[in-house]
Scaffold this motif. Structure first.
Motif: not given
Length: 821
Positions: A42, A60, A63, A131
């Motif tokens: 991530v 986003v 990830m 995240i």
């Protein structure tokens, strides 16, 4: 972009540190390795997206894609492309893991083994938190808000841990959060350009800036409160996973490992070790029945290869009318109605102890439910600690003839279909076929299996089991024939099921040895497990296969006598058999057997073996280690002072030449001064003076000349002590000559001068300053702080260089170089 990427990696590492409290849930560290892999993927996806200058929503998505790839690689379903590209089958596999995690959360208790479903749920949660933390820290530049998802991770062990919440893992997580805040603050300060004290003045070397000092104090207070409050709040010391349906206390099938006094793991395992804890009063019961059977609180009826598990119960409010078992009364079945009052002391679980077949309850709220199939009282919102309640119950006793006449269940009967499920083990099936061969009814089959667990067949009771080599717990137990109550109960229920008869394992208390007017005080040593078998037209009938002489408070019945003392099963003239066919002479108060140990009951404490090792050596070792840690700065300061004193005692003069002797016989010796040694002595004395000033909170300015520093010291602190003032000026003059003059100062008593200045400063300092100078010298702490800062700076610089080289590295250059060749 480099500081941003650095902050992103710090956010990822801080997330892993914040996940440290999860170590209290799992037995091993597999979850941490898998979580680190996924979080690294991530963080790498986030760094690549920022390198490509993607917007926040693009970061986003990157990830999330990294999270999916990481989960696919760590938890493959067998249908992936290139081992990490997900397919529709991968998503179906993830759905199965999530569905299985719901049941496994009810089945397992802390500490949990490496179960794929629970590992997947944990890694998914940590990756999701990573995240959110990255978005808050890097994308929105609000790192303080990142503490909320990190705190959500800590809420998991708070909710499920059955013992006190561990403080050390939380401190590790808090350090990760503080590291994230400091990194963000340093990045902001670098953008600002320089340090700002807020008071418009210079800050001494020993003094932190007011803003930094206030921040550190708030951080220390916050961490202390965060650690202390969960330990102080009573609700924080229990776990929500210790609810109805919680399975093994530690996931291994070994009772007594994990848990705390008053918290019981409902799992009848076939292997492990029964650990005996300190005696603790759990329940006080008063009944009108002269010789009651076992007080029960739980049932395990889902059989897996490693033992019986607890299903999720369902029922109706217990404060309403309950089923009447007298409707099933028939010939050979006697039923009497009694009343009992239970006072729960240290038992903390969502189950209430009751005698079998309660028909009416009192003093219970509507949150308590009754499952007529399992015959247990449970709650989804309340626990048993401190409860006092009464109930009426029906005690059923059976004759052997009635049980033999009980009809077998039909093939489509739901009880038969559910309560006869058992794994296929060839050795077990072979043994069952031998035992039930020629038996014409269910009772004779059950009695043949029940009688098999006897001393004559080689079975012995022991607080510790013997390991086997078959790989199956049931096979190992039947081969070694050594175990305790849980193994006897589970093994008999398994064999009865393989004979086609419904069976399950019940948990509760034996009667104990403290009886006065129908009142029994039950402790953890009275905890017990036994087998219950279902007969058509009659219902569940108890059978206790554990050797009676080894179980404290054990009793036997006419339909299930003591297999090791069969002559005592039937009442005779002058016997002490209790009404209803219950033999009250079995157990510790009955005939003792020298070859058996006393049952300590189901372990409710995660303590060690039956005889606990003393803890004072550990406390002593911990106290000595703490004292050594606290004394380290003072010892280092003393060693440095002694080393500098040794330098001051070195000879500064050397023999240059020896002239020929005179006629009178004398010999002239030419002596010269070692300038390097004199300078080293002066520097050592000056460094010791500066450390002394730091220890006694005297401001030090490194930009001043030695003479200016000495004059300021005399003017501010030594005006009333002429000898100390002269000593300070001597040290300043020696350092000044050593720095700037061709010939250093020699022959002066620098060490006595240091001792004079130190004594004068100590005389003028308050008690707190003198104590800190002796026990925790600020000069040593300052030196450590500088060393850490320098090491951190070098590490950050090296990491920056590596990142810069990786960013500047391009495959095109390598390709161009090869083509040029």
């Amino acid at each position: 972009m480099t500081p941003t990427r650095n902050l992103g990696f710090v956010a990822a590492l801080a997330t892993l540190l914040a996940a440290a409290p999860l170590s209290a849930i799992f037995q091993r560290w597999t979850w941490l390795i898998e979580a680190a892999i996924v979080v690294a993927v991530v963080a790498g996806a986030a760094a690549l997206s920022r390198l490509a200058r993607a917007p926040l929503w693009g970061q986003v998505l990157a990830m999330l894609a990294g999270l999916l790839l990481g989960l696919t690689w760590v938890f493959p379903g067998g249908t992936e492309l290139l081992a990490f590209l997900p397919t529709p089958g991968t998503f179906a596999h993830f759905g199965e893991l999530l569905g299985a995690s719901v049941q496994d959360m009810r089945t397992y208790g802390v500490e949990v083994p490496d179960v794929d479903s629970l590992l997947f749920l944990t890694v998914l949660g940590v990756g999701g938190v990573a995240i959110v933390v990255d978005v808050l820290t890097v994308g929105l530049r609000r790192p303080a808000l990142a503490g909320l998802p990190m705190l959500a991770i800590y809420s998991v062990p708070v909710a499920v841990y059955v013992d006190s919440v561990p403080a050390t893992p939380f401190v590790v997580g808090a350090c990760g959060y503080l590291w994230l805040l400091v990194t963000d603050n340093v990045d902001r300060v670098r953008r600002f350009g320089r340090r700002f004290t807020g008071e418009g003045r210079d800050v001494d070397v020993w003094e932190a800036s007011p803003l930094a000092a206030a921040g550190r104090r708030l951080a220390v207070v916050g961490v202390a409160l965060a650690v202390a409050l969960p330990l102080a709040v009573p609700g924080m010391t229990g776990g929500l996973m210790d609810a109805v349906g919680s399975g093994p206390g530690n996931g291994t099938g070994r009772p007594g490992q994990g848990g705390s006094p008053g918290r019981i793991d409902l799992f009848a395992a076939l292997s492990g070790q029964l650990n005996q804890s300190e005696v603790a009063d759990l329940v006080k019961v008063t009944t009108t029945e002269p010789a009651p059977f076992y007080l029960r609180f739980g049932v395990a009826d889902e059989l897996r290869p490693d033992g019986f598990r607890v299903r999720v119960p369902s029922g109706r409010p217990a404060n309403r009318n309950l089923p009447d078992p007298t409707e099933r009364a028939g010939r050979g079945v006697e039923q009497q109605r009694y009343r009992a009052t239970v006072e729960v002391k240290n038992l903390d679980m969502p189950l209430l102890p009751v005698y079998a077949e309660p028909v009416k309850t009192a003093d219970l709220s509507g949150s308590w439910l009754y499952d007529p199939n399992l015959q247990i009282l449970f709650s989804n919102r309340d626990n048993s600690r401190g409860k006092r309640y009464s109930f009426d119950y029906v005690r059923s006793t059976f004759s052997s003839a009635a049980l033999r006449a009980a009809p077998s269940l039909s093939a489509d009967d739901p009880v038969l279909r559910q309560q006869t499920v058992a794994p296929v083990v060839r050795e077990v099936d072979k043994l069952v076929d031998q035992l039930v061969k020629g038996k014409q009814n269910d009772y004779d089959k059950v009695r043949a299996i029940y009688d098999y667990f006897s001393v004559e067949n080689g079975f012995t009771y022991s607080l510790s089991t013997k390991g086997g080599t078959s790989g199956d717990d049931i096979t190992d137990f039947l081969a070694t024939k050594v175990g305790f109550c849980q193994q006897y109960a589970a093994a008999m229920a398994w064999l009865v099921r393989r004979a086609g008869i419904p069976a399950r394992v019940a948990f509760g208390f034996t009667n104990g040895s403290n009886s006065s007017g129908g009142t029994y005080v039950l402790t953890n040593r009275n905890l017990h497990a036994w087998t219950e078998v279902f007969f058509g037209g009659i219902g569940w009938v108890p059978f206790d296969a554990t050797p009676a002489a080894s179980v404290q408070g054990s009793i036997r019945s006419a339909w299930a006598p003591d297999t090791d003392s069969p002559e005592e099963a039937a009442p005779s003239a002058g016997s002490t058999a209790a009404p209803g066919g219950v033999d009250a002479s079995a157990g510790p108060d009955g005939p003792d057997r020298a070859d058996k140990e006393t049952d300590a009951g189901l372990a409710v404490d995660g303590g060690g073996p039956a005889r606990q090792a003393p803890v004072w050596p550990w406390w002593t070792a911990g106290a000595l280690a703490l004292l050594a840690l606290l004394a380290a700065p003072a010892l280092l300061r003393r060693a440095l002072r002694r080393r500098r004193r040794a330098w001051a005692h070195r000879p500064a003069a050397t023999v240059l030449d020896a002239a020929p002797g005179t006629p009178g016989g004398t010999r002239e010796v030419l002596v010269g001064v070692d300038a390097d040694a004199a300078r080293a002595d002066a520097h050592a004395a000056w460094d010791e003076l500066l450390d002394t000033l730091v220890d006694f909170r005297v401001p030090v300015d490194r930009t001043e000349t030695p003479r200016a520093t000495a004059d300021r010291l005399v003017r501010d602190r030594l005006t009333e002590d002429a000898s100390a003032a002269g000593a300070a000026r001597l040290l300043g003059r020696a350092e000044e000559r050593a720095r700037y003059a061709r010939d250093p100062l020699t022959g002066e008593p620098l060490h006595p001068a240091l001792r004079t200045v130190r004594g004068a400063l100590a005389a003028r300092a308050d008690r707190r300053t003198r104590l800190l100078a002796a026990m925790l010298p600020p000069s040593v702490l300052l030196r450590w702080r500088r060393a850490i800062s320098d090491a951190s700076t070098r590490l950050v610089a090296a990491g920056g260089q590596v990142r810069q080289r990786m960013v500047r590295w391009s495959p095109r250059r390598l390709l161009a170089g090869r083509l040029a060749r």
